[in-house]
Scaffold this active site. Structure first.
Site, PDB file in Angstrom:
ATOM      1  CE1 TYR A   1      48.423  77.502   8.689  1.00 27.93           C
ATOM      2  CE2 TYR A   1      45.949  77.402   8.039  1.00 27.93           C
ATOM      3  CZ  TYR A   1      47.564  77.175   7.988  1.00 27.93           C
ATOM      4  OH  TYR A   1      47.765  76.103   6.885  1.00 27.93           O
TER       5      TYR A   1
ATOM      6  CD  GLU B   1      49.495  74.833  25.263  1.00 32.15           C
ATOM      7  OE1 GLU B   1      50.297  75.567  25.740  1.00 32.15           O
ATOM      8  OE2 GLU B   1      48.628  75.089  24.229  1.00 32.15           O
TER       9      GLU B   1
ATOM     10  CG  HIS C   1      50.735  69.288  19.017  1.00 32.53           C
ATOM     11  ND1 HIS C   1      49.328  68.809  18.885  1.00 32.53           N
ATOM     12  CD2 HIS C   1      50.787  70.324  18.612  1.00 32.53           C
ATOM     13  CE1 HIS C   1      48.484  69.820  18.477  1.00 32.53           C
ATOM     14  NE2 HIS C   1      49.368  70.878  18.500  1.00 32.53           N
TER      15      HIS C   1
END
Length: 429
Positions: free
Chosen positions: A250, A207, A139
């Site tokens: 972010y 997850e 990922h």
């Protein structure tokens, strides 16, 4: 290191109807959770087949320590039980196994079984702290490639388990609807003003949740060789993400509003004891990758878990037509570059005191093969292409009314299959 014992006997059968061969909850599993019925308060339960056993109601049938363990869940969470360490929970599980496989105990125990579809299930712990890691290397490469095609992984990735402290207030149990978040979005053109409004790029993240059992004192690190003694068990985690909000906010400190609006967790905690038959070697690191630093080195190879994870979707139109959920991806938990024990050791090595009920997210787990992507941003290559569903609908990101269903299970020859149940939620505007 947990070893197999009588509770893992594949030939063992239960008197509970439908438990034998159950896809998730045969008697060899017995995960712990918190449930409620009607006007009665939240309390501890165990999943067995399609039923929930009220463990607080059968303490007279239990021995001294298992009885104490069951009573510790009367507070409405599993914190008190696992603060004792894994011993109490292990003894409770073993005694429950004996009761549920002994026909002579049926008359005493059966009245305290509740149909699973008749109870409310809750977040199993009172969560004081939540840390989201980034252990899925495939990922990380996929996401990094979208922004840094020539250098997708930052130089620290293979040395240090990357993570950030998130928030615990917005963790909810499977089944609770997810409200589409609003926030600032990247300006449409360089130098422009940011936009504001509902996210148009809501995504899921596949997850696993690692629950902290017994904690540690401030300034007292947990060695990697002892870390599993501090793990209560695991659940499935969907750490939802608003990709358009995240793209603007972010830098420099990472995601904020893009992540804090909701995280969904499956309600059953599959214990380390139940997982003992499904231990497997941590995948070998590719040639040229550095060895873990000494504080992160395991003393045995079988530090990972052979668990298969899946993501499915249903849309309003699919449900209206009675169509089955469509599987978007499938992959292994061994996609983690770092093990659960390494996450515990790293989190505490600087002196941080972990507490019972703390939640560690693995980060999005992607298999590295086509069909194993753990998020829509990967499946759609950053939103550049659509996913086609069997009924002709297309998706780049989630629309209102879409339901995401995550499931996970462990299989191995010679042992009964066990599962983690489901983690599901629907997006609402």
């Amino acid at each position: 290191m947990t070893k197999t014992d009588l509770t893992h006997d594949a030939s063992a059968t239960s008197w509970v109807e439908g438990a034998d061969g159950h896809a998730h909850f045969p008697v060899q599993n017995l995960p712990l959770g918190i449930f409620s019925t009607g006007m009665k308060s939240k309390r501890g339960g165990v999943a067995i087949g399609d039923f929930v056993l009220d463990i607080t109601a059968i303490t007279d049938e239990l021995g001294s320590v298992p009885s104490e363990a069951a009573r510790l869940t009367e507070s409405g969470d599993l914190n008190g039980l696992f603060a004792k360490g894994r011993g109490h929970a292990s003894m409770l599980r073993e005694e429950l196994f004996k009761l549920l496989t002994d026909e002579d105990k049926r008359e005493a125990i059966e009245p305290h079984l509740h149909a699973a579809d008749s109870v409310a299930l809750h977040v199993p712990f009172t969560v004081h702290d939540y840390t989201d890691f980034y252990t899925g290397i495939h990922h990380a490469v996929n996401i990094g490639s979208l922004f840094r095609p020539d250098n997708p992984l930052l130089p620290n990735y293979k040395y240090v388990p990357i993570g950030y402290h998130g928030r615990s207030s917005s963790i909810r149990a499977s089944g609770v609807e997810v409200k589409r978040p609003s926030g600032q979005k990247k300006p449409a053109e360089e130098g422009g003003e940011p936009g504001f409004g509902p996210s148009e790029r809501v995504d899921y993240e596949l997850e696993m949740a690692i629950w902290v059992g017994r904690g540690n004192d401030l300034g007292d690190p947990i060695p990697v060789t002892e870390a599993e003694d501090h793990i209560a068990g695991i659940s499935i985690l969907n750490d939802w993400s608003a990709r358009d909000i995240q793209a603007w906010e972010y830098q420099p400190l990472g995601p904020f509003l893009a992540k804090n609006f909701h995280s969904s967790v499956s309600p059953w905690v599959v214990t380390m004891d139940a997982l003992a038959p499904f231990r497997t070697d941590q995948p070998a690191r590719p040639d040229g990758d550095p060895e873990p630093l000494p504080y992160l080195k395991h003393d045995s190879a079988d530090a990972a878990f052979g668990i298969t994870m899946e993501v499915l979707i249903t849309t309003p139109r699919m449900r209206q037509k009675g169509d089955a959920p469509h599987r978007l991806s499938k992959g292994p938990m061994t996609a983690m570059y770092w093990t659960a024990a390494q996450l515990i050791a790293h989190h505490s090595v600087g002196g941080c005191n972990l507490q019972t009920g703390d939640l560690l997210g693995t980060g999005t787990l992607t298999s590295g093969e086509h069909g194993g992507e753990g998020s829509l941003i990967e499946l759609t290559e950053g939103g550049k292409k659509c996913i086609s569903l069997p009924n002709g609908e297309e998706r780049k990101f989630l629309q209102d009314g879409d339901e995401v269903i995550m499931t996970a299970y462990a299989e191995r020859d010679g042992f009964a299959r066990i599962g983690l149940g489901e983690c599901r939620a629907t997006i609402r505007g």
